[in-house]
Motif scaffolding. Structure first.
Motif, short mmCIF file in Angstrom:
data_model
loop_
_atom_site.label_atom_id
_atom_site.label_comp_id
_atom_site.label_asym_id
_atom_site.label_seq_id
_atom_site.Cartn_x
_atom_site.Cartn_y
_atom_site.Cartn_z
N PHE A 1 0.91 -1.20 0.07
CA PHE A 1 0.04 -0.05 -0.08
C PHE A 1 0.66 1.27 0.06
O PHE A 1 0.45 2.30 -0.76
N ARG B 1 -6.92 -5.63 -1.90
CA ARG B 1 -7.37 -5.27 -0.59
C ARG B 1 -5.84 -4.94 0.18
O ARG B 1 -5.47 -5.70 0.93
N LEU B 2 -5.20 -3.66 -0.31
CA LEU B 2 -4.05 -3.62 0.24
C LEU B 2 -4.02 -3.37 1.69
O LEU B 2 -2.88 -3.34 2.49
N LEU B 3 -5.00 -2.91 2.33
CA LEU B 3 -5.36 -2.47 3.71
C LEU B 3 -5.87 -3.62 4.49
O LEU B 3 -6.03 -3.50 5.62
N PHE C 1 -9.04 4.95 5.80
CA PHE C 1 -8.14 5.74 5.10
C PHE C 1 -8.66 6.66 4.33
O PHE C 1 -8.02 7.89 4.38
N LEU D 1 -10.13 0.92 -3.03
CA LEU D 1 -10.00 0.12 -1.89
C LEU D 1 -11.27 -0.52 -1.37
O LEU D 1 -11.25 -1.32 -0.41
N ASP E 1 -9.21 -6.65 4.99
CA ASP E 1 -10.46 -6.56 5.22
C ASP E 1 -10.95 -6.77 6.68
O ASP E 1 -12.08 -7.07 6.70
N TYR F 1 -14.09 -0.45 7.92
CA TYR F 1 -12.96 -1.20 7.28
C TYR F 1 -11.79 -0.32 7.25
O TYR F 1 -11.75 0.90 7.10
N PRO F 2 -10.71 -0.70 7.22
CA PRO F 2 -9.27 0.15 7.02
C PRO F 2 -9.21 1.00 5.70
O PRO F 2 -8.88 2.04 6.03
N SER F 3 -10.08 0.67 4.87
CA SER F 3 -10.16 1.65 3.53
C SER F 3 -11.05 2.64 4.06
O SER F 3 -10.56 3.82 3.39
#
Length: 290
Positions: free
Chosen positions: A61, A123-125, A143, A209, A127, A138-140
């Motif tokens: 990411f 899903r770089l961050l 972000f 994302l 799920d 969610y982390p996305s």
């Protein structure tokens, strides 16, 4: 209460996307006085570029994020240098039409290169759901909220304390006077387009994302434009705030009044606000002496 909080938070998340897009619109308008209708298409193109970067093994990411910073700004600068700068001195209508034509060209080029089929974005961050009390994110989504808050803070400091930001404010007030004061208006325009492209890239990265990658991503540009009007066309930070307000208003209307009202809630809000404040919540009132 849990239902309300989740509606509020999801509204803030989608509002942060609107806000990032609105910042892209407002940045160009603040520096040049024109509306760039290719913001959504730039968002789409940078999203596909980030998709290719995400396929590189080991990049991760942070690698994609750091790579998109110069790539997106270089793309915005190139668009301004090749398509917009030759139009300086032409009627504003002609310059705006160039951005509309540019939007069509970018959309067609993306479809030609990447196709029309939706692509599952990596899903770089992760799920994993993060719980904040009764809310789940969610982390996305985190972000998206954090990057918009960070960019708002940076832009506030940029316009208030940096020489380039102050020069940009002077150019937006009166381009002729700015030229007489020795400000390089062409340089200011290039910086504004580069920053606008970066905001669009961050919106595209945050969107992908959370959702799938497809050409319809460009439609977010038109959906984010009302946030610019609500916050004020010449206010970058105001556009971000306008995006949050519209996102929450849409989600609350869809959750409590019915899904059919979700799409029009933001526009109803804009009509009400503009009847009271014609220049938007944070827009600068123009005073003309006759």
């Amino acid at each position: 209460m849990s239902y309300f909080l989740n509606l509020l938070m999801s509204g803030l998340v989608i509002g942060s996307l609107y806000g990032l897009i609105a910042m892209g619109f407002a940045m160009v308008y603040r520096a040049t006085g024109m509306v760039n209708f290719a913001v959504g298409e730039v968002m789409m193109m940078t999203a596909y570029i980030s998709y290719n970067l995400a396929q590189v093994p080991g990049l991760g990411f942070m690698g994609v994020f750091l790579a998109m910073l110069p790539i997106s700004m270089l793309l915005g600068w190139a668009i301004e240098r090749v398509f917009i700068r030759p139009m300086l001195g032409e009627p504003m209508f002609s310059r705006v039409m160039v951005t509309i034509g540019l939007a069509v060209v970018i959309r067609s080029a993306v479809i030609l290169i990447w196709g029309v089929e939706p692509q599952p974005y990596p899903r770089l961050l992760g799920d994993e759901v993060i719980r904040l009390g009764e809310m789940a994110l969610y982390p996305s989504q985190i972000f998206s909220l954090c990057i918009m808050a960070l960019l708002c803070l940076v832009m506030w400091a940029f316009f208030r304390h940096s020489r380039v930001g102050i020069a940009m404010r002077a150019t937006s007030n009166n381009e002729t006077t700015a030229l007489l004061m020795g400000i390089n208006v062409n340089r200011i325009s290039g910086i504004a387009w580069a920053l606008s492209s970066f905001f669009s890239a961050m919106a595209g990265l945050a969107f992908c994302l959370m959702f799938a990658l497809e050409p319809e991503v460009s439609q977010m540009g038109l959906r984010g434009f009302p946030a610019t009007i609500l916050g004020g066309l010449d206010s970058v930070v105001g556009g971000a705030f306008g995006g949050l307000v519209i996102g929450v208003a849409e989600n609350m209307a869809g959750g409590y009044l019915g899904r059919g009202l979700k799409e029009i809630a933001g526009f109803v809000l804009i009509i009400v606000v503009l009847m009271v404040k014609p220049y938007g919540l944070f827009g600068q009132r123009e005073i003309e002496r006759v």
